[in-house]
Design an enzyme around this catalytic site. Structure first.
Site, PDB file in Angstrom:
ATOM      1  N   ASP A 195      -6.068   9.686   9.579  1.00 61.08           N
ATOM      2  CA  ASP A 195      -4.759   9.180   9.988  1.00 61.08           C
ATOM      3  C   ASP A 195      -4.348   9.690  11.352  1.00 61.08           C
ATOM      4  OD1 ASP A 195      -3.706   7.430   7.893  1.00 61.08           O
ATOM      5  OD2 ASP A 195      -4.007   9.203   6.623  1.00 61.08           O
TER       6      ASP A 195
ATOM      7  N   GLU B  18       0.873  -1.176   0.000  1.00 59.67           N
ATOM      8  CA  GLU B  18       0.000   0.000   0.000  1.00 59.67           C
ATOM      9  C   GLU B  18       0.907   1.221   0.000  1.00 59.67           C
ATOM     10  OE1 GLU B  18      -3.140  -0.175   2.955  1.00 59.67           O
ATOM     11  OE2 GLU B  18      -3.320   2.017   2.931  1.00 59.67           O
TER      12      GLU B  18
END
Ligand SMILES: Cc1ncc(COP(=O)(O)O)c(C=O)c1O
Ligand SMILES: Cc1ncc(COP(=O)(O)O)c(C=O)c1O
Lengths: 267, 390, 390, 267
Positions: free
Chosen positions: D56, D45
């Site tokens: 995040d 990824e």
């Protein structure tokens, strides 16, 4: 010391001189009273310092603060006064709160002849007038440039000893020249009273005093003297200062005369 | 029983208090002001204009807030009259709008004012800006330090702020200085006095201009309480204008009236008769007649005098005067903020502090209904609170 | 013509803008919120309760003030909608009271909020205190510095203030951080978003909660102007909630709607379509799609995005968006203070600045009637103004 | 590099390992990709950094900031990617604003096989799904512990390549243990899809990866690796880290196994 104001301030045509001293301003402040007398005062105004001197400018404020900071109290000042052998009468000037607290008999006991209370106008003075009369003290009323004729008449009718003409719309404090309002007010007062008319607030030079003596019957000299004392002038120096005013008033030196010639500020 | 909170006697007395202890120089101005006020106050046009500014400019009527959380915790019903929501942040604007309109009507072009917390100074500067008048505000140097925010607000509003360095360098001395300036500028200048103090007609006039607090509250409270009127009406007392305005709405009811003074500035609770700033009232002073320096965390209550009408009300027992300490005040600010989401002025918190202390005692039994005037908001006090609540 | 300022489409679109660009984790919360809002907004009981708090707590209706001095100087008729008089000092309380009531209705026990100027944070902390909810406010470190007063107010109200140190350390990043916390606390926590931004239903819901500004103003203005509606309606635009609430009251009239952005945060005037904080709108960004850091003296306008409905209104031409500079804003604060006695927030001063510049030009010809929403008061900005006006 | 995700991630019973690298995090960041591949990744990824990474946690935020501060752009990262010879497929993870700006063809041109957009839920993904399909890219959809059954089914129906199971209600970031919600969600997903179910968000130790491999079909390892890189780990060290996850997953070491034995953090 039992001289009444009326006796001490005869209207002989000779202008009257009333210097002012803040009570307790120095440890030997009563020397200043004697100096004033020696300098030729007709009477002496003694300020009883008040924490909130609403009608006083910076100099008298500072003088009051200095006295209070020194620990002077109304009691101690009156005791000092009582112990000072003066020929000329003493006129106390102080604010209503002090007068209401100490009462007129205390003033009389200290040998005070007159009383000026700047925040006690006609409307509020009746009780004090009565108490003063009872105590044998002359309650001197004040007139201002803003005072209308009818009030002026009443002020003159009720004032004792003399009438205090506030020279200017403002507080006490030195000024470069005597306000025009001083002469106008004095003339208006003289027209309605036989009492001496003394002009005060900001009379700052012998020349101005002469002007005041011409317009009225004399002058109260306050801030300019206290400035000198605050700046360290001795009793002798103060006496000389007062004498300069005396001389100028007696000679009727014209207001145009240069300051230096008649000033007491020689030292 | 003496009829109270009406017009004073012609010489401006409320019982033995009041009067007009000012230099002769100011008498004509006081008389002219009294006459102008009498005439304006009787003039529906003036009242209407004032009312218009109150509504469309100052944000009146101010809300009445039920303090539900505190009420539940204290076992009482506490209603808050929200002068903190008024324009400029306190009740001071009520009085100032009235005086500024009056000054304009009298042809004056300049306002001067004394200020402690700065709220009255800000209100005066505001009204001056609104009506195109010049403004000079006298403020003690000590207050300038602790209320820096309000000093800047006054500057921004175009007013001149004059630091007063004499005496205690707080409200008392600022008032002296304003009076001194007034004497010298009385021709074009109106002295916009900020509380129910000063010479006649100020105590009366300012109470009348502040009466709107009590009258609004009377109507609002009637809608909240089945009894129509509260058991207790409480407000902080510096000079006493927000309390006087509040009390005026309830003096003819059964409500107990409680004025809360700062422990260090408690003229009614701890003063003696005296003359200060133009009227005879109760004054904190030493035995020589020198006026004491008050000490309060709230600049607006840091005043050794009190309006003469409060001295009368206290003497007659129609109102009760109590005191709270600075520490109680800090706790009260925080508690009101945390419970009701309202950060009030340190001055106003005096009233809250008393309620917190008294609730559940004989002074304020459980089940009591209370109207409390929150005289102002706390924004101005944040700096001080940051220190005080540390 | 497209009908605007109604309910968005079912997927939360205003034309091509809006939507619900949030992590899957938040979708159920957004759906639940939408349902709860729909249901509450249709419930007269909810509306009544909200209206009650607005009136008895927040000080509504706020006044409409005719700015007579400025009007005369500028040759226009300028009417000010006074959100600066609302409790806590800005329009933010309107929205927050609605959301806090909704949160309580949904059984949430905690509010989180992002804040720029701190006004929304203070309003959230206030409502949390009032309704007994916990509150956490995310605030950029840079804003914490320039709005220290509001930080302390939040603390005093019992809220936790979390400094956000990422990115530009302003509102944008505070919003990110609030979103992050929401994801992890969605069970007991309502995200009390402060403007007409964010995922559906926020832009719609917040506009509806702010609609009260425009609706009140519409009625008040009708009493002031013979024309019934003003020629121009103007408000500052950060996220755009005070403008949206104002515009909502006039969108069905002939009034021109003008939104004033900060020159350094002008998403409508200078942004491109993009997705930020949960909705598609106009966003200040570089050519790589990185969101730009806005730059404005007003922390509440220091935001690179804008509510999607404004993007739509701008695109359709129903509203015009203009920009003013920091310098113009400082001048406007001072001029309003000196002329009308009102110290407004730096944010609100953007609207004033545009009027000052535009009056007498084709943009705002002499004789125009203008309604301007003053979104907040300036107390919070004194520190910055002391610097800026030096 | 043209491997499709579906082909690269067969469900053979062997848990899948997908390490994450923030594009542009270091100058030689593509070395990190090779290291992941060497360590045994099934796919990698790659995060395209975004200024506002709403989902995040601190580590990936810091990694994104570092990359952007270095001057990395989406373009430069894609160019780097295109120039990196990888056997395993690359799945790009980035936010909607970036995707809308660059478009799917640009990703395809860089050899990207899959795409994850955390702020593009079902309601908003249709257009991107279509564009991805047209570009030959698998748009991987995410499911969360809060997702109800009907949505879960639709997510599985519309997801391509694999389904991303968000382990926990929260952001990315290391966690002391794998949340219970991970296993629950994985089981719910496995019940409705044949696509691989990869568990991500906070899988922070090989032991947790093993858990994820048991509950689902493998794990995405992100923050813990980026923390290592931010702290200065070399490509070789990263390869060893990844290998440790690989070994653990392959051996199926029980989650109870002490961390030290299976940790890649040996250096
Ligand atoms: C908020 C507030 N409350 C009360 C006071 C005290 O004044 P008064 O006793 O006249 O209401 C002040 C004075 O500054 C004030 O600012
Ligand atoms: C006073 C004030 N006005 C305006 C704004 C901008 O918000 P909005 O554009 O949502 O009205 C803020 C935000 O903090 C504010 O505090």
């Amino acid at each position: 010391m039992t001289t009444t104001l009326s006796a001490a301030l005869p209207l002989t045509g000779r202008p009257l001189l009333v210097p002012y001293v803040t009570g307790g301003i120095t440890a030997d402040w009563t020397e200043l009273l004697l100096a004033c007398q020696d300098g030729g005062a007709d009477a002496i105004e003694v300020g009883l310092p008040f924490s909130d001197p609403m009608l006083d400018g910076p100099t008298i404020q500072e003088a009051s603060d200095r006295a209070l900071a020194r620990g002077a109290t109304v009691e101690s000042i009156l005791a000092d006064l009582a112990a000072t052998p003066l020929r000329v009468p003493v006129v106390v000037m102080t604010y209503a709160n002090i007068v209401l607290r100490i009462g007129l008999p205390a003033l009389a006991a200290a040998g005070v002849s007159g009383l000026i209370v700047p925040d006690l106008p006609l409307e509020e003075s009746a009780a004090t007038e009565a108490a003063a009369a009872a105590a044998g003290i002359d309650l001197v009323l004040l007139a201002a440039p803003s005072t209308p004729d009818d009030r002026l008449r009443e002020i003159c009718a009720r004032s004792r000893g003399f009438v205090y003409a506030i020279s200017v719309m403002g507080t006490t404090g030195e000024r470069a020249r005597l306000a025009d309002s001083a002469a106008t007010l004095a003339a208006r007062l003289k027209a309605v009273t036989d009492l001496p008319v003394l002009i005060g607030f900001g009379v700052s030079t012998p020349a101005q005093a002469v002007e005041a003596g011409r317009a009225g019957d004399g002058a109260v000299i306050a801030s300019v003297l206290m400035r000198r004392v605050l700046d360290g002038a001795t009793a002798n120096e103060l006496a000389a200062d007062v004498a300069a005013y005396r001389t100028a008033l007696d000679l009727g030196v014209s207001p145009g005369t240069p300051h230096a010639e008649i000033s007491g500020h020689r030292g | 029983m003496t009829v109270v909170m009406r017009e004073p006697t012609t010489d401006g007395r409320f019982g033995e208090y009041g009067g007009r202890y000012v230099p002769e120089s100011l008498i004509p101005a006081c008389l002219a002001l009294e006459e102008a006020f009498r005439e304006a106050w009787a003039d529906p046009g003036f009242r209407q204009e004032l009312d218009g500014y109150r509504r469309t400019y100052a944000g009146r009527p101010t809300a009445l807030t039920a303090a539900r959380n505190l009420s539940a915790e204290l076992g009482i019903t506490l209603l808050l009259k929200r002068e903190d929501l008024a324009h400029t942040g306190s009740h001071k604007i009520n009085n100032v709008l009235g005086q500024a309109l009056l000054a304009r009507r009298m042809g004056k072009t300049r306002l001067i004012a004394e200020t402690g917390a700065g709220q009255h100074g800000v209100a005066t500067a505001t009204a001056a800006a609104l009506f195109g008048l010049r403004a000079t505000v006298y403020m003690g140097e000590r207050d300038i330090e602790r209320q820096a925010l309000n000093v800047f607000r006054m500057h921004l509003l175009g007013a001149e702020v004059v630091p007063v360095t004499s005496g205690s360098r707080t409200l008392k001395d600022a008032t002296n200085e304003a009076m001194r300036n007034w004497v010298s500028a009385v021709g074009d200048t109106h002295f916009c006095l900020g509380s129910v103090a000063g010479p006649h007609p100020y105590p009366w006039m300012v109470r009348e201009f502040q009466r709107v607090i009590g009258e609004e509250a009377r109507g609002q409270v009637a809608g909240e309480l089945s009894t129509g009127v509260p058991d207790v009406v409480v407000a902080c007392v510096g000079g006493g204008s927000n309390a006087a305005g509040t009390f005026a709405g309830f003096v003819d009811t059964t409500a107990r009236l409680v004025g809360v003074e700062a422990a260090g500035g408690a003229a009614v609770s701890g003063g003696e008769p005296g003359v200060l700033h133009g009227s005879r009232s109760l004054v904190l002073q030493d035995r020589h007649g020198q006026v004491a320096e008050a000490q309060s965390i709230a600049a607006g209550l840091d005043y050794p005098g009190v309006g003469p009408e409060h001295a009368q009300l206290g003497g007659l027992g129609r109102a009760t005067y109590v005191t709270v300490t600075d520490d109680e005040v800090l706790v009260a600010v925080r508690r009101l903020a945390e419970r009701e989401g309202i950060i009030c002025a340190l001055e106003s918190a005096h009233a809250v502090a008393w309620v917190l202390r008294a609730a559940g005692t004989v002074e304020l039994p459980a089940g009591s209904t209370v109207l409390l005037t929150l005289s102002g908001r706390g924004d101005k006090d944040m700096g001080q609170l940051m220190e005080g609540l540390r």
